[in-house]
Design a protein around this motif. Sequence first.
Motif, short mmCIF file in Angstrom:
data_model
loop_
_atom_site.label_atom_id
_atom_site.label_comp_id
_atom_site.label_asym_id
_atom_site.label_seq_id
_atom_site.Cartn_x
_atom_site.Cartn_y
_atom_site.Cartn_z
N SER A 1 5.55 15.54 -16.20
CA SER A 1 5.85 15.54 -17.62
C SER A 1 6.71 14.34 -17.96
O SER A 1 7.46 13.85 -17.12
CB SER A 1 6.58 16.83 -18.01
N GLU A 2 6.60 13.88 -19.22
CA GLU A 2 7.49 12.84 -19.72
C GLU A 2 8.50 13.41 -20.71
O GLU A 2 9.16 12.68 -21.44
CB GLU A 2 6.67 11.72 -20.38
N ASP A 3 8.62 14.74 -20.71
CA ASP A 3 9.57 15.40 -21.59
C ASP A 3 10.99 15.05 -21.17
O ASP A 3 11.38 15.31 -20.02
CB ASP A 3 9.35 16.91 -21.52
N PRO A 4 11.80 14.48 -22.05
CA PRO A 4 13.16 14.07 -21.67
C PRO A 4 14.02 15.23 -21.15
O PRO A 4 14.80 15.05 -20.22
CB PRO A 4 13.74 13.50 -22.97
N ALA A 5 13.87 16.41 -21.75
CA ALA A 5 14.66 17.55 -21.29
C ALA A 5 14.29 17.93 -19.86
O ALA A 5 15.17 18.20 -19.03
CB ALA A 5 14.43 18.74 -22.22
N SER A 6 13.00 17.90 -19.55
CA SER A 6 12.57 18.21 -18.18
C SER A 6 13.10 17.19 -17.20
O SER A 6 13.54 17.54 -16.08
CB SER A 6 11.04 18.26 -18.11
N THR B 1 -1.11 12.66 -17.12
CA THR B 1 -2.55 12.64 -17.42
C THR B 1 -3.42 12.80 -16.18
O THR B 1 -4.65 12.84 -16.28
CB THR B 1 -2.94 11.32 -18.12
N ALA B 2 -2.79 12.91 -15.02
CA ALA B 2 -3.55 13.06 -13.78
C ALA B 2 -4.26 14.42 -13.74
O ALA B 2 -3.89 15.37 -14.45
CB ALA B 2 -2.62 12.93 -12.57
N ALA B 3 -5.25 14.52 -12.90
CA ALA B 3 -6.00 15.76 -12.77
C ALA B 3 -5.10 16.86 -12.20
O ALA B 3 -4.16 16.59 -11.44
CB ALA B 3 -7.21 15.56 -11.86
N ALA B 4 -5.41 18.09 -12.56
CA ALA B 4 -4.64 19.22 -12.06
C ALA B 4 -4.63 19.27 -10.54
O ALA B 4 -3.64 19.65 -9.91
CB ALA B 4 -5.20 20.52 -12.64
N GLN C 1 8.72 21.76 -12.05
CA GLN C 1 9.40 21.82 -13.34
C GLN C 1 8.40 22.13 -14.46
O GLN C 1 7.38 21.48 -14.60
CB GLN C 1 10.09 20.49 -13.64
N MET C 2 8.73 23.14 -15.23
CA MET C 2 7.91 23.52 -16.39
C MET C 2 8.50 22.90 -17.65
O MET C 2 9.69 22.67 -17.73
CB MET C 2 7.85 25.04 -16.52
N PRO C 3 7.65 22.62 -18.66
CA PRO C 3 6.23 22.93 -18.72
C PRO C 3 5.39 21.87 -18.02
O PRO C 3 5.83 20.74 -17.85
CB PRO C 3 5.96 22.91 -20.23
N VAL C 4 4.19 22.27 -17.63
CA VAL C 4 3.19 21.33 -17.11
C VAL C 4 2.25 20.98 -18.26
O VAL C 4 2.22 21.67 -19.29
CB VAL C 4 2.42 21.95 -15.93
N PRO C 5 1.46 19.91 -18.13
CA PRO C 5 0.54 19.52 -19.21
C PRO C 5 -0.46 20.63 -19.55
O PRO C 5 -0.73 21.52 -18.73
CB PRO C 5 -0.17 18.29 -18.63
#
Length: 297
Positions: free
Chosen positions: A40-45, A71-74, A96-100
């Motif tokens: 994730s690119e979420d700053p909080a994460s 953006t990578a595959a699961a 770390q959650m959330p995942v995409p």
Amino acid sequence: MTHVIDGNAVANRIQNDLQECIDDLETAGVTPGLATVLMSEDPASETYVSMKQRACDELGIQGLHHELDPTAAADELFETVTALNDDPDVHGILVQMPVPDHVDRATVLRRVDPSKDVDGFHPENVGRLVAGNPRYKPCTPHGIQKLLEAADVETEGKDAVVVGRSDIVGKPMANLLIQKAPGGNATTTICHSRTTDLGEKTRRADIVIAAAGYPELVDGSMIREGAAVIDVGVNRVDAETEKGYELVGDVAFESAKRKADIITPVPGGVGPMTIAMLMYNTVKAASVQTDVPVTLP
């Protein structure tokens, strides 16, 4: 005089006590290892992961961090988890959650080896918790138990209300409170967004744990005199500050403080405990997986 629980102080005591356990493991040739995985690119994460890795560094736990392109595959995430499951130097794994959106969260949780699931979210570990035989207690609810213990709040025979029904806090918290075990034996009610007249429920409670994710949902009018109030919420709201916002909890602190005997602040209450209990679970995992006994705090 209302007692405001200092979560930082309680967390520091637990981590200091863990140091002896880590030293015992080191003497036996074992360095506890925690792997964090961020997709994730979420700053909080990113902030949460860096705080966890910093805690590892401070305690002498080997922190391994893996960052994956959101953006990578699961399958790339699943393969990373599988490799960590097979690594004997990794005793705990935290994705770390959330995942995409294109990655199924439930599948991620099932892919982690239950013995390395230091979050306590694998279905097997959830089942063990409900059955009263937890392998690892989820970090935030366990941290809340430790805060109540530190403040000499007796749970046995008390009325407790948990506001929130998330898999991360609300549900496991309620399960811990009803267990026939220390820190449990409470008569527990779970409230949520569909609850009618929330205040009528919370005013009956000796212990209120607010974990709904709504800013200042619970105010002083909803608290009985002398209650213990634990605020799990961390909400960003607009404010005339340098950053343009401030952090508030799910509890309106000032009004609730006038009623409660014991209360946690935001920040500085539950938050530090979540990280401390993650370290606790990692040390426990290392001990169990290597058959090196330690006395956990």
